[in-house]
Design an enzyme around this catalytic site. Structure first.
Site, PDB file in Angstrom:
ATOM      1  N   LEU B   8       0.826  -1.216   0.000  1.00 51.44           N
ATOM      2  CA  LEU B   8       0.000   0.000   0.000  1.00 51.44           C
ATOM      3  C   LEU B   8       0.853   1.256   0.000  1.00 51.44           C
ATOM      4  O   LEU B   8       0.548   2.239   0.670  1.00 51.44           O
ATOM      5  CB  LEU B   8      -0.947  -0.032   1.207  1.00 51.44           C
ATOM      6  CG  LEU B   8      -1.874  -1.261   1.254  1.00 51.44           C
ATOM      7  CD1 LEU B   8      -2.603  -1.336   2.589  1.00 51.44           C
ATOM      8  CD2 LEU B   8      -2.881  -1.231   0.103  1.00 51.44           C
ATOM      9  N   GLY B  12       0.249   1.455  -4.678  1.00 48.77           N
ATOM     10  CA  GLY B  12      -0.764   0.517  -4.191  1.00 48.77           C
ATOM     11  C   GLY B  12      -1.999   1.257  -3.697  1.00 48.77           C
ATOM     12  O   GLY B  12      -3.142   0.831  -3.928  1.00 48.77           O
ATOM     13  N   GLY B 119       2.674   5.587 -15.385  1.00 49.85           N
ATOM     14  CA  GLY B 119       1.864   6.775 -15.234  1.00 49.85           C
ATOM     15  C   GLY B 119       2.193   7.578 -13.994  1.00 49.85           C
ATOM     16  O   GLY B 119       1.890   8.760 -13.918  1.00 49.85           O
ATOM     17  N   LYS B 169       6.937  -3.227 -20.535  1.00 50.52           N
ATOM     18  CA  LYS B 169       7.185  -2.129 -19.592  1.00 50.52           C
ATOM     19  C   LYS B 169       8.690  -1.804 -19.528  1.00 50.52           C
ATOM     20  O   LYS B 169       9.077  -0.631 -19.439  1.00 50.52           O
ATOM     21  CB  LYS B 169       6.668  -2.502 -18.199  1.00 50.52           C
ATOM     22  CG  LYS B 169       6.949  -1.461 -17.109  1.00 50.52           C
ATOM     23  CD  LYS B 169       6.431  -0.084 -17.473  1.00 50.52           C
ATOM     24  CE  LYS B 169       6.289   0.853 -16.289  1.00 50.52           C
ATOM     25  NZ  LYS B 169       7.444   0.984 -15.439  1.00 50.52           N
ATOM     26  N   GLU B 176      11.757   5.806 -22.258  1.00 49.67           N
ATOM     27  CA  GLU B 176      11.590   6.956 -21.357  1.00 49.67           C
ATOM     28  C   GLU B 176      12.938   7.616 -21.047  1.00 49.67           C
ATOM     29  O   GLU B 176      13.055   8.847 -21.059  1.00 49.67           O
ATOM     30  CB  GLU B 176      10.925   6.444 -20.074  1.00 49.67           C
ATOM     31  CG  GLU B 176      10.673   7.465 -18.992  1.00 49.67           C
ATOM     32  CD  GLU B 176      10.211   6.742 -17.713  1.00 49.67           C
ATOM     33  OE1 GLU B 176       9.110   6.148 -17.710  1.00 49.67           O
ATOM     34  OE2 GLU B 176      10.961   6.745 -16.716  1.00 49.67           O
TER      35      GLU B 176
END
Lengths: 299, 299, 299, 299
Positions: B8, B12, B119, B169, B176
């Site tokens: 989290l 998360g 993102g 990814k 990137e």
């Protein structure tokens, strides 16, 4: 043969010495009187002005310029040209831009040879590598001089018409940048890598029989011997770059990729970024922007 | 649908928020009790242990891992796997190495989905881009969850078999690096160049209609707005590099040249050379060796 | 406001359309009569010569040039300049070299604005990004026109004195080369790599929420949709390069490394080596020289 | 001293010849009987099996492996190891990956020396450059052999512990890639450039006194002499790359930038793209996307 030499810095002095040693006569001039005196001491005829210099040259004049590339060459030519005729020969042995040599060859009343000179101070004993452009007859006429200044007959060559000597020298220097950086990458990886190596020993072993042996690698060996394997006292800001820049520019014009030469040159530019690299500061801020990585701050 | 979320942290928590907002149920666990409490506050069912977490999941289990890539994923799976069956689904939404995901998919009793998530924090409002690898049926089953976590149905896709999500990814991140460095080069040239420019203004104009407009360029604009046009307080040592390194390694293995990605990664390595670059010290010594350029010394 | 537009190619026509749509008047001229007729059809006042064009302009003249960079700009200015005064304004909206714009601004009797224009044909609907250099008062005077041609007030800006508009546009294009190549590397690795991927799908997912989303990535998505994921019919010789070359040259002059831009440009040069690359032939022969690897021969 | 040599290819045969010439005894084995016969002809004791080979070695065994890197080394060691003791010495003179050498040194009952060997076929007359890793005492014991195989005492050195010999050789080869490419760029620019040059002549002049003189440059000179200045018959697809790849991988692991080595390696990868480069096809389609440049099609 009699040769007039203008410009008696380190390189010019070597030219004088080697030409004298080969049994030729030299008339020597430089704005610095001490340099003229030094040339006189080893057997050259000293000149105390361009006028005096010209007066001492007998018959068809053979003149070697060894002055700094750029304005000094033009200034010297401006003084000489009123006194030159078409059976005279002028050699520019400096590091001139080839386009300048093309221009000068066109306007000079004498035959004009552009001569790229490589070898550095080690050339004093060994002789130089000479890449000569300009009229073939003038080159042929001066062969005895080139034999003396170069390592011998194998150490010089007629590359082609006006400008080609300095053109080949320009590319030589571009390659030199890349070779230095290639060795630099290898030694940096060995230095930072997973073994504790004696780099003088590595370069000594490489210089004896390995595929990558070269004169530059001998200079690496000398560097590690004299400075220690970690070159600890040497700063890492690297100056220079003009001939490398010209080479890249010519690559752009010819549409020939020279990424190793470009990267070696860039590395020097990057070494001079005293205030840090802007692109890196931006990268740090972007990493915050998309990933909330904390922005490192200057101390 | 009921989703169990383990891990989290910032990312998360966004998963929890978006899944709840889409009307699903969430059971939330993290080793950090405060993070669990925060999740509970927004409507998740808190779990105080993996055992408790598993107990609260009803029917076929749907579990989203958002823990740091590497050992933490393996440790979590080790605890979970004895309790998983083949109609359960585990999603690894972190930045795992694709080879690890292939290995984990093979040994996991449940269907295993490797999900590249891009993102950053902006995904909280907008949703993420999700690149998913693994069994197609499991992907289809979880589409409502992916719709919620992603920007919507267009923001996720099934790339292919196990590992392909993290593979795509990985390449995304390699690109990137290069994009960031490309903008960095442009802005550095504008910053050091011959006009005194307002870089916030430049990026604002570019972001409105120019070919190079992008989200990263919007982040540049934000950077200049918030930090000033010279980013004066930002340090220039850049951390990170693992996904870039993986991309280059894969390029080596596939024999596909990725010089821009490599150069962007190298630039970061170079930014961390606290004691200077060895290759530059060597270059300086070589310039003395062949040209008697004075060796600059460290201060 | 009344605007005279010279040059009615694709880009010039868009300028005419957008300026008319914003309620201004346009006098339109081009050497191609059909282009003039097309402009007239949408509401512009047609001119059949430069003289006629000048005659139709009322009061202080506002002229937008959208002719090919280079000689065409100089030729047009030569015709215009005898009729221009210092309260007139000329905008060069083309892709001129910034040094040319500085020179033209100095000799033009009117206020001269150099305006970098980006956005391509998509700008028809959306408006362009306009980077404007030159006198601030002239820029302010033309703001209503720039509002119309650009995406709106945010899509244009006054960069600085003469030349700065085309300077910023030059760097924009340099960055564009590198961005294209960065995406190219990523997609090439995905294409050649170990998964069988649908690249339209990959780019669609990336364009929705991923860090690397951009307009160029939308064009990639469109490319894969229209050409297929392997772009099988597209040749791999890439033309163009002038603005990239200028950017690298400026980097050399400013001593700012732009290796990604350089590499992207080199890649284009390399793509045009119809007779193969000489350096590779040499590498093959050297591999024989030191390793007796058989020399591959041309078929 | 008595030396057993396993592997009698071109390099192994040179080892046999040089060791015999120095007055030592050689027991020679190879799977290829003709190679064994050839060794016997010059004075080696032939062995017709590993068992026979071992039997002929007297006292503490000194064994030189010159078999292809990889599985062949492991297979040979597997056969030898049951018969080795800790006062025996095994030298791997091949091009093994340094990590393999570390692993083999750990499991081998004998002292294990990893020996990078450089010099190619020219080493037959001149001797090789030998970079040796492993136990110092074993290296000292074998010095007479290394003196014979190398160019002499200066041509070999003890680099450090297990693996360091092949590590230094790996970096040597990485540098070799970059040097070849650096010369390649220079000669390509001269070849495509604005003068019509005789590249054999250029390299001859450079090899006599110029800063960039080297053995590789002598091989360039030989190449132009034997193939003609345009290398017209030589293909431009370049094979090889393993040691270069290892060097780049180690650079990634050590976070040391090696962009020249990487670029030289990439150039080889690019030369093998038989179906063209995907990134270039994409660039063409993007140029249509934003600029409506016509998409070139494959013929």
């Amino acid at each position: 043969m009699q040769l007039g030499v203008i410009g008696l810095g380190r390189m010019g002095q070597i030219v004088v010495d080697r030409v004298l040693a080969a049994g030729h006569d030299v008339v020597a001039f430089d704005l610095d009187e001490a340099a003229v005196a030094a040339a006189a001491e080893v057997g050259a005829d000293p000149a105390d002005s361009i006028a005096d210099f010209l007066e001492q040259l007998e018959g068809a004049k053979r003149i070697w310029l060894m002055v700094p590339a750029g304005a000094a060459v033009d200034a010297t030519l401006e003084e000489l040209e009123p006194h030159l005729e078409d059976d005279d020969i002028v050699v520019d042995g400096g590091n001139s831009k080839f386009q300048d040599s093309v221009r000068r060859a066109e306007s000079c009343p004498a035959a004009y040879l552009d001569c790229g000179t490589s070898g550095g101070p080690a050339g004093a004993d060994l002789g130089f590598s000479l890449m000569v452009g300009g009229p073939e007859a003038a080159y042929a006429e001066l062969e005895p001089i080139f034999d003396a200044v170069a390592t011998g007959p194998d150490g010089h060559g007629h590359m082609g018409p006006a400008g080609s000597g300095h053109y080949v020298k320009m590319v030589h220097n571009g390659v030199e940048y890349a070779l230095m950086q290639a060795y630099g990458e290898g030694f940096e990886l060995l230095y930072e890598g997973r073994y504790d190596l004696d780099l003088e020993d590595v370069s000594r072993v490489w210089n004896n029989g390995a595929v990558i042996r070269s004169w530059l690698l001998e200079l690496c060996e000398e560097a590690f011997r004299e400075e220690g394997t970690d070159l600890v006292d040497v700063a890492d800001r690297v100056e220079g770059g003009s001939t490398g820049t010209w080479t890249v520019q010519e690559g752009l014009e010819q549409e020939v990729p020279v990424p190793l030469i470009y990267t070696a040159l860039s590395e020097r530019f990057g070494s001079r970024a005293d205030d840090g690299r802007f692109s890196r500061r931006l990268a740090n801020r972007l990493r915050y922007g998309f990933g909330r990585h904390e922005v490192p701050r200057r101390e």
